[in-house]
Motif scaffolding. Sequence first.
Motif, PDB file in Angstrom:
ATOM      1  N   THR A 351      -7.920  -0.321   2.724  1.00 43.04           N
ATOM      2  CA  THR A 351      -7.812  -0.420   4.185  1.00 43.04           C
ATOM      3  C   THR A 351      -8.882   0.526   5.089  1.00 43.04           C
ATOM      4  O   THR A 351      -9.188   1.426   4.415  1.00 43.04           O
ATOM      5  CB  THR A 351      -6.342   0.166   4.738  1.00 43.04           C
ATOM      6  N   PHE A 359      -4.781  -2.736   0.562  1.00 44.75           N
ATOM      7  CA  PHE A 359      -4.081  -3.877   1.045  1.00 44.75           C
ATOM      8  C   PHE A 359      -4.122  -4.957  -0.116  1.00 44.75           C
ATOM      9  O   PHE A 359      -5.120  -5.209  -0.840  1.00 44.75           O
ATOM     10  CB  PHE A 359      -5.102  -4.509   2.060  1.00 44.75           C
ATOM     11  N   PHE A 370       1.251  -3.658   1.388  1.00 40.71           N
ATOM     12  CA  PHE A 370       0.114  -2.477   1.570  1.00 40.71           C
ATOM     13  C   PHE A 370       0.858  -1.552   0.392  1.00 40.71           C
ATOM     14  O   PHE A 370       1.915  -1.369   0.264  1.00 40.71           O
ATOM     15  CB  PHE A 370       0.231  -1.775   2.821  1.00 40.71           C
ATOM     16  N   ASN A 386      -4.943  -7.378   6.792  1.00 38.42           N
ATOM     17  CA  ASN A 386      -5.465  -5.899   6.691  1.00 38.42           C
ATOM     18  C   ASN A 386      -5.571  -5.256   8.035  1.00 38.42           C
ATOM     19  O   ASN A 386      -5.447  -6.156   9.097  1.00 38.42           O
ATOM     20  CB  ASN A 386      -6.683  -5.926   5.974  1.00 38.42           C
ATOM     21  N   ALA A 393      -2.405  -4.469  12.469  1.00 37.32           N
ATOM     22  CA  ALA A 393      -2.388  -5.547  11.606  1.00 37.32           C
ATOM     23  C   ALA A 393      -1.235  -6.512  11.948  1.00 37.32           C
ATOM     24  O   ALA A 393      -0.357  -6.122  12.941  1.00 37.32           O
ATOM     25  CB  ALA A 393      -1.873  -5.089  10.148  1.00 37.32           C
TER      26      ALA A 393
END
Length: 444
Positions: A351, A359, A370, A386, A393
């Motif tokens: 990320t 991710f 995640f 992501n 997000a």
Amino acid sequence: MAGFDDGSNKKKLIIGIAAGAVLLAAVAAALFFFVFSTSAKARKQLKIADGYYANENYEEAVNAYKKAIEYKPASEAAYIGLAKTDRALVDAYLEKNDFDQAKACYQDAILNLENGVKNTNSEEIQKSLDEFNRMHAWKAATCTEPKTCVLCGITDGEALGHEWERATMKMPKTCSRCEATEGDPVSCKEIYAKDIITERWERFVFFDNSVVGFIDKVDSFSIYDYDGKLLKEVTPVQGAYSSWSFSLSLQKKIRYNNIAFMTTYFDKNGKGSIILYDQYGEVVKDFDVNQKFSGYLNNETLNERYLYLKATESKGVEFYIDTKTLSIVNKEDMEPVLEFDTNLYSSCERTEINEDLFFVTSADKKSIGFVDKNFNVIAMYADATNFNSNGFALVSKDGKSYDIIDSDFNVIAESYVLADDVWWSGGPVMAAKKGNAAHYYLIK
Ligand SMILES: [Zn+2]
Ligand SMILES: [Zn+2]
């Protein structure tokens, strides 16, 4: 005549002396009377002042003591009385949290006592002055100011700093202690590429601070900021060429040297360039390459560091580019960058918001979310994007309605976007497919 004159002169002299003596006596008497009367007045004034003080009538007491000092600038008692009164006043103002008045009164007291010491040399007054100088009235530290004496202004320690709470759709970033705010509330606004790229365009790519528009089969790119201002035109192809290709979506994948996109160009003699650009179209690296081949160079990112370029029609023509060292490398020399268990995950990428947050998509592709660097699950969803470059997000429990979350996984807005599919489109922009149309949302 002379005798007479002499006598007359003597007489005059005697009269003169007598007159002088009278005058002198008068002056002495006046002086005596003046001193006597002013000291009497001072004494009287002091008595009045003491009376005011005893009745806690401090404002009047201050004036009365000051008058007493005017009559008798060396009156130790008046200075001491004034100091006691000032002290009582300072305390009273502090009690009322009237710090401006307390400070003014404190400063006046110091000044009076300094004059007192100068005019009297009194140890008692000096002692009182020392007491005032030692006296502090502390105001507790705040977010922006250290613990501070409201009287003399000296500080102790540091300001506390704000206790920020993250922005929501309703509230900007807000301090939970002092309610100071910074920036704006989170906004999620649908954007239209045609509003940004106003001239010719067929397709576009979103970067952090720029949007690149281009027309397929036309050999240039127009780079705009999000306000629609044209920043730069990039024309990577010069004259006759035998091959050219480009990739505009490197920003999401490559983590090094701000690389956002890439073009390749070769003339018919096999002299060519592989050029890496940042999001503003500035050249990060221009590799001069001699290579004859057919077709064009196709490319893929191997991971967040390496680019792999391969000729579409000539076997064995390939390049590995290390975007960290900005060099063409041998396949054998490449360092593994991101390894993950393909039995568990079908994809894994870092990320933008946190080096240690990844991710991932599960191997069965039924969940997406995640994990930390040890692949411990932090949050999995039916669908998710992501994080965008602003740390937001889109996540969904049912794959139909999407919440906006912040980088601490707080839900900022529930079911804000309805879609069949969502993805991070680059920079701050999220894309959502509804029916056949893609909608773009800039979340910041
Ligand atoms: Zn102080
Ligand atoms: Zn604060």
